[in-house]
Design an enzyme around this catalytic site. Structure first.
Site, PDB file in Angstrom:
ATOM      1  N   ASN A  25      -0.417  -4.978  -6.449  1.00 42.34           N
ATOM      2  CA  ASN A  25      -1.615  -4.152  -6.494  1.00 42.34           C
ATOM      3  C   ASN A  25      -1.295  -2.884  -5.714  1.00 42.34           C
ATOM      4  OD1 ASN A  25      -4.069  -2.863  -5.650  1.00 42.34           O
ATOM      5  ND2 ASN A  25      -5.198  -4.710  -6.169  1.00 42.34           N
ATOM      6  N   GLU A  53      -4.749  -2.040 -10.189  1.00 35.18           N
ATOM      7  CA  GLU A  53      -5.408  -0.896  -9.554  1.00 35.18           C
ATOM      8  C   GLU A  53      -4.573   0.380  -9.675  1.00 35.18           C
ATOM      9  OE1 GLU A  53      -8.577  -1.044  -6.534  1.00 35.18           O
ATOM     10  OE2 GLU A  53      -7.312  -2.615  -5.656  1.00 35.18           O
ATOM     11  N   TYR A 154      -6.495  -8.101 -12.906  1.00 33.55           N
ATOM     12  CA  TYR A 154      -7.161  -7.660 -11.684  1.00 33.55           C
ATOM     13  C   TYR A 154      -8.554  -8.273 -11.692  1.00 33.55           C
ATOM     14  CZ  TYR A 154      -9.356  -4.693  -8.173  1.00 33.55           C
ATOM     15  OH  TYR A 154     -10.044  -4.244  -7.071  1.00 33.55           O
ATOM     16  N   ASP A 213      -3.778  -9.697  -8.863  1.00 34.26           N
ATOM     17  CA  ASP A 213      -4.653  -9.788  -7.701  1.00 34.26           C
ATOM     18  C   ASP A 213      -5.849 -10.639  -8.109  1.00 34.26           C
ATOM     19  OD1 ASP A 213      -6.417  -9.466  -5.633  1.00 34.26           O
ATOM     20  OD2 ASP A 213      -6.521  -7.280  -5.745  1.00 34.26           O
ATOM     21  N   ASN A 215      -7.999 -12.056  -5.956  1.00 32.92           N
ATOM     22  CA  ASN A 215      -9.108 -11.920  -5.005  1.00 32.92           C
ATOM     23  C   ASN A 215      -9.691 -13.267  -4.587  1.00 32.92           C
ATOM     24  OD1 ASN A 215      -9.689  -9.242  -4.035  1.00 32.92           O
ATOM     25  ND2 ASN A 215     -10.033  -8.656  -6.171  1.00 32.92           N
ATOM     26  N   ASP A 314      -2.404  -1.680   0.585  1.00 33.46           N
ATOM     27  CA  ASP A 314      -2.914  -2.746   1.434  1.00 33.46           C
ATOM     28  C   ASP A 314      -2.414  -4.103   0.951  1.00 33.46           C
ATOM     29  OD1 ASP A 314      -4.469  -2.457  -0.837  1.00 33.46           O
ATOM     30  OD2 ASP A 314      -6.379  -2.849   0.164  1.00 33.46           O
ATOM     31  N   HIS A 315      -1.898  -4.163  -0.283  1.00 33.93           N
ATOM     32  CA  HIS A 315      -1.189  -5.319  -0.803  1.00 33.93           C
ATOM     33  C   HIS A 315       0.315  -5.037  -0.723  1.00 33.93           C
ATOM     34  CE1 HIS A 315      -4.712  -7.107  -3.100  1.00 33.93           C
ATOM     35  NE2 HIS A 315      -5.137  -5.879  -2.855  1.00 33.93           N
TER      36      HIS A 315
END
Length: 325
Positions: A25, A53, A154, A213, A215, A314-315
């Site tokens: 991501n 993303e 995603y 991702d 989540n 951030d990933h």
């Protein structure tokens, strides 16, 4: 010592050929490029890369955004949000999306070089997924060099149910559980869809690999502070129960967990805030979920926490080497 077709190195003494596959991501392809994504892409020698993303419409992509790879891209219709892609060293044999079209590009393609092509799905889309058709959350390709179907997802982040929302503990305004209900609807529809598309791939003689991702942190081994997050979106019991139902020795296997059983992590997401990254207070929410035969071919799985001392997002990319010969 044997190398993969793109130059990756197998463990010493190996007599195998390797397929290196990654998911990442990027939290915005333009931001990731500024942090060194191009350099990582060139030096990591992956054969297949699933990206989430992208956060850019076709005309806003940087020049040569995907390096020396062929790209199959679904940007969706939400400017600056979502967007998924699969990069391959050879042109894919087939591409499918929920919207029915995809963008394809040759190596080093610029924004003006992408061409829109039909990319109709082969299985019926679950009703719960129809509100997400134009959001750029899913793309699926058949690899040309090996009989594998690669899917890139995603999954919506979601939120808390209304009864768990406490304004003083929330970064976002309470929404009465709207984001929670939206995610749970997606999960219900995607669970049914996943069964059908996995079976369709197997019926064509192809293994199936879902990356992306998700989540959701599946088990207490998948986030650093699981006790403090039992009522946090991404680790709710109902989300974890859904994840349980997707996995079995006969359907899909969590590849990284099979390589790293009964250990904490390896985490793939950390907050930008505070010392989360430095202290490795992370979440494992980026997955390779593979049909059992393909999962058994995984010989190494690792997370690229940083590249040359810089976080790309951030990933962090999750890279798995699969035996193919």
């Amino acid at each position: 010592m044997v190398t993969s077709p793109t130059g990756g190195v197998c463990p010493p003494g190996s007599l195998i050929v390797m397929l290196r596959i990654a998911t990442a991501n990027v939290n915005g392809i333009r931001a990731a490029q500024r942090r060194g994504f191009d350099d990582w892409l060139t030096g990591r020698h992956c054969d297949v890369i699933a990206l989430q993303e992208i956060r850019a419409q076709a005309n806003k992509l940087p020049e040569g955004a995907f390096g020396g790879y062929h790209v199959a891209l679904e940007t969706g219709g939400l400017p600056g949000r979502n967007g998924v892609a699969v990069l391959t060293t050879r042109p894919p044999a087939a591409v499918r999306t929920w919207s029915g079209t995809a963008l394809l590009g040759e190596p080093h393609a610029g924004p003006g070089d992408l061409r829109e092509v039909p990319a109709a799905d082969r299985v019926a889309l679950a009703r719960d997924l129809r509100p997400f058709i134009a959001e750029g959350r899913y793309i699926e390709v058949d690899l040309a060099e090996v009989p594998v179907t690669v899917a890139c997802l995603y999954l919506p982040k979601g939120g808390l149910p209304a009864e768990l929302q406490r304004p003083e503990r929330m970064r976002e305004a309470p929404d009465g559980g709207r984001r929670y209900r939206r995610k749970m609807g997606f999960l219900a529809g995607f669970g049914r869809y996943l069964v059908r598309t996995r079976r369709a791939a197997l019926a064509e003689g192809r293994e199936f690999l879902l990356m992306g991702d998700m989540n959701i942190a599946h088990t207490p081994h998948d986030l650093a502070n699981w006790r403090g997050n039992r009522n946090h979106d991404g680790f709710l019991p109902e989300e974890r129960d859904w994840f349980d139902r997707q996995l079995s020795p006969r359907t899909l296997v969590d590849v990284v967990r099979s390589v790293h059983p009964d250990t904490d992590g390896p985490y793939s997401w950390w907050s930008w805030a505070g010392q989360s990254f430095a202290k490795d207070v992370g979440w494992r929410i980026d997955y390779h979920l593979a049909t059992p035969r393909l999962a058994r071919r995984a010989i190494r799985a690792e997370v690229d926490r940083e590249h040359r001392g810089v976080r790309l997002s951030d990933h962090s990319p999750v890279v798995v080497d699969y035996e193919t010969g």
